[in-house]
Design a protein around this motif. Structure first.
Motif, PDB file in Angstrom:
ATOM      1  N   PHE A  16       0.838  -1.211   0.000  1.00 13.74           N
ATOM      2  CA  PHE A  16       0.000   0.000   0.000  1.00 13.74           C
ATOM      3  C   PHE A  16       0.870   1.257   0.000  1.00 13.74           C
ATOM      4  O   PHE A  16       0.601   2.206  -0.750  1.00 13.74           O
ATOM      5  CB  PHE A  16      -0.906  -0.016   1.229  1.00 13.74           C
ATOM      6  CG  PHE A  16      -1.774   1.208   1.365  1.00 13.74           C
ATOM      7  CD1 PHE A  16      -2.948   1.326   0.643  1.00 13.74           C
ATOM      8  CD2 PHE A  16      -1.399   2.244   2.208  1.00 13.74           C
ATOM      9  CE1 PHE A  16      -3.739   2.464   0.760  1.00 13.74           C
ATOM     10  CE2 PHE A  16      -2.177   3.377   2.324  1.00 13.74           C
ATOM     11  CZ  PHE A  16      -3.356   3.482   1.601  1.00 13.74           C
ATOM     12  N   THR A  17       1.907   1.256   0.809  1.00 10.93           N
ATOM     13  CA  THR A  17       2.805   2.421   0.868  1.00 10.93           C
ATOM     14  C   THR A  17       3.483   2.656  -0.474  1.00 10.93           C
ATOM     15  O   THR A  17       3.597   3.795  -0.937  1.00 10.93           O
ATOM     16  CB  THR A  17       3.869   2.206   1.964  1.00 10.93           C
ATOM     17  OG1 THR A  17       3.227   2.024   3.224  1.00 10.93           O
ATOM     18  CG2 THR A  17       4.803   3.411   2.051  1.00 10.93           C
ATOM     19  N   SER A  18       3.920   1.578  -1.115  1.00  9.98           N
ATOM     20  CA  SER A  18       4.566   1.710  -2.429  1.00  9.98           C
ATOM     21  C   SER A  18       3.601   2.284  -3.466  1.00  9.98           C
ATOM     22  O   SER A  18       3.968   3.169  -4.252  1.00  9.98           O
ATOM     23  CB  SER A  18       5.065   0.329  -2.872  1.00  9.98           C
ATOM     24  OG  SER A  18       5.617   0.398  -4.169  1.00  9.98           O
ATOM     25  N   ILE A  19       2.349   1.804  -3.443  1.00 11.16           N
ATOM     26  CA  ILE A  19       1.355   2.288  -4.410  1.00 11.16           C
ATOM     27  C   ILE A  19       1.044   3.766  -4.168  1.00 11.16           C
ATOM     28  O   ILE A  19       0.983   4.576  -5.106  1.00 11.16           O
ATOM     29  CB  ILE A  19       0.077   1.439  -4.338  1.00 11.16           C
ATOM     30  CG1 ILE A  19       0.367   0.000  -4.791  1.00 11.16           C
ATOM     31  CG2 ILE A  19      -1.022   2.034  -5.215  1.00 11.16           C
ATOM     32  CD1 ILE A  19      -0.795  -0.956  -4.554  1.00 11.16           C
ATOM     33  N   THR A  20       0.844   4.150  -2.909  1.00 14.60           N
ATOM     34  CA  THR A  20       0.490   5.547  -2.601  1.00 14.60           C
ATOM     35  C   THR A  20       1.640   6.493  -2.922  1.00 14.60           C
ATOM     36  O   THR A  20       1.417   7.642  -3.314  1.00 14.60           O
ATOM     37  CB  THR A  20       0.081   5.684  -1.125  1.00 14.60           C
ATOM     38  OG1 THR A  20       1.109   5.126  -0.279  1.00 14.60           O
ATOM     39  CG2 THR A  20      -1.237   4.975  -0.866  1.00 14.60           C
ATOM     40  N   GLN A  21       2.864   6.039  -2.739  1.00 13.72           N
ATOM     41  CA  GLN A  21       4.005   6.880  -3.123  1.00 13.72           C
ATOM     42  C   GLN A  21       4.015   7.124  -4.633  1.00 13.72           C
ATOM     43  O   GLN A  21       4.284   8.243  -5.102  1.00 13.72           O
ATOM     44  CB  GLN A  21       5.317   6.214  -2.691  1.00 13.72           C
ATOM     45  CG  GLN A  21       5.562   6.271  -1.188  1.00 13.72           C
ATOM     46  CD  GLN A  21       6.806   5.509  -0.768  1.00 13.72           C
ATOM     47  OE1 GLN A  21       7.381   4.740  -1.558  1.00 13.72           O
ATOM     48  NE2 GLN A  21       7.224   5.696   0.475  1.00 13.72           N
ATOM     49  N   SER A  22       3.704   6.067  -5.402  1.00 13.62           N
ATOM     50  CA  SER A  22       3.624   6.219  -6.855  1.00 13.62           C
ATOM     51  C   SER A  22       2.501   7.177  -7.242  1.00 13.62           C
ATOM     52  O   SER A  22       2.658   8.023  -8.133  1.00 13.62           O
ATOM     53  CB  SER A  22       3.400   4.851  -7.501  1.00 13.62           C
ATOM     54  OG  SER A  22       3.210   4.967  -8.891  1.00 13.62           O
ATOM     55  N   ILE A  23       1.346   7.066  -6.560  1.00 12.78           N
ATOM     56  CA  ILE A  23       0.212   7.962  -6.841  1.00 12.78           C
ATOM     57  C   ILE A  23       0.590   9.413  -6.541  1.00 12.78           C
ATOM     58  O   ILE A  23       0.326  10.332  -7.337  1.00 12.78           O
ATOM     59  CB  ILE A  23      -1.015   7.540  -6.014  1.00 12.78           C
ATOM     60  CG1 ILE A  23      -1.535   6.177  -6.482  1.00 12.78           C
ATOM     61  CG2 ILE A  23      -2.121   8.585  -6.109  1.00 12.78           C
ATOM     62  CD1 ILE A  23      -2.621   5.602  -5.607  1.00 12.78           C
ATOM     63  N   THR A  24       1.211   9.628  -5.376  1.00 13.08           N
ATOM     64  CA  THR A  24       1.603  10.986  -4.977  1.00 13.08           C
ATOM     65  C   THR A  24       2.558  11.599  -5.995  1.00 13.08           C
ATOM     66  O   THR A  24       2.452  12.786  -6.356  1.00 13.08           O
ATOM     67  CB  THR A  24       2.263  10.953  -3.589  1.00 13.08           C
ATOM     68  OG1 THR A  24       1.352  10.391  -2.644  1.00 13.08           O
ATOM     69  CG2 THR A  24       2.648  12.356  -3.142  1.00 13.08           C
ATOM     70  N   GLN A  25       3.500  10.798  -6.468  1.00 10.93           N
ATOM     71  CA  GLN A  25       4.451  11.292  -7.465  1.00 10.93           C
ATOM     72  C   GLN A  25       3.740  11.724  -8.738  1.00 10.93           C
ATOM     73  O   GLN A  25       4.043  12.786  -9.312  1.00 10.93           O
ATOM     74  CB  GLN A  25       5.480  10.202  -7.765  1.00 10.93           C
ATOM     75  CG  GLN A  25       6.544  10.616  -8.781  1.00 10.93           C
ATOM     76  CD  GLN A  25       7.531   9.492  -9.053  1.00 10.93           C
ATOM     77  OE1 GLN A  25       7.464   8.439  -8.449  1.00 10.93           O
ATOM     78  NE2 GLN A  25       8.450   9.739  -9.974  1.00 10.93           N
TER      79      GLN A  25
END
Length: 221
Positions: A16-25
């Motif tokens: 989840f953290t990896s996905i949200t970091q990608s979304i934020t970017q």
């Protein structure tokens, strides 16, 4: 291999953290036009992936010991809050992009000032409002579907627990039935012995009566 009751939850949270970091970017990228549209489409896909991971995290909490649930429920709540914020940012950027594309109807991106241009803009704004309403309805449908999935998982867990209780009750009844059979056999043996003892006692009494009668007979003669 980590077999702790929280290992799967921790793994899902890392995803989840990896996905949200990608979304934020992607949300913070300085893009325009079609490039922004393509980026937002990828964001929508990743938001769905993040939603699915959250559902898996929630399922894992149900199988944890009671002493750990409160801590991990707080972590799940924080993750849900982060996802809600990202959804709002994505929706705001999507709305701004749609408004920009729909209103830029005149050549060179300038707004038309004549009556026909004003009517076109009005129709485009109306279409945009309808599109936003449809998007909200889709979001609501997706939320209801996820809630239904969670309720279904809870019902399955409840049914599994009830089945285990029924199986345990069946085993107890079988054990009790065997105990009753053994007790019944013991009682039958005791009854047979009781009748044997009665027969022996009656025979002894009969012999004694006969002996007494013989003694009296010979004495009287």
């Amino acid at each position: 291999m980590d077999n702790s009751p929280t290992s799967l939850f921790d793994s899902y949270q890392q995803d989840f953290t990896s996905i949200t970091q990608s979304i934020t970017q992607k949300l913070n990228e300085d893009l325009k036009g079609e490039a922004r549209k393509a980026s937002l489409r990828r964001v929508e896909i990743e938001l769905d992936e993040a939603e699915e991971v959250l559902s898996q995290m929630e399922v894992e909490i149900h199988s944890m010991p009671q002493s750990l649930k409160a801590q991990y429920q707080a972590r799940l709540k924080s993750s849900k809050s982060s996802l809600t914020t990202l959804k709002k940012q994505s929706k705001d950027l999507h709305s701004a992009l749609q408004r920009s594309l729909l209103l830029s109807t005149a050549p060179g991106g300038a707004y038309s000032d004549d009556a026909e241009g004003g009517g076109d803009r009005e129709r485009l704004l109306t279409g945009h409002a309808i599109l936003e309403n449809g998007t909200r309805r889709l979001d609501e449908s997706r939320r209801i579907a996820l809630e239904t999935e969670e309720q279904g998982a809870e019902i399955l867990r409840s049914l599994r627990g009830q089945r285990e209780q029924i199986e345990n009750s069946r085993d107890m009844l079988q054990t009790a039935d065997r105990s009753i059979d053994r007790a019944s056999g013991t009682l039958k043996k005791m009854i047979r012995r009781m009748y044997q003892q009665r027969f022996i006692t009656a025979a002894i009494i009969a012999v004694l009566v006969i002996l007494i009668a013989l003694i009296l007979y010979f004495k009287l003669r």
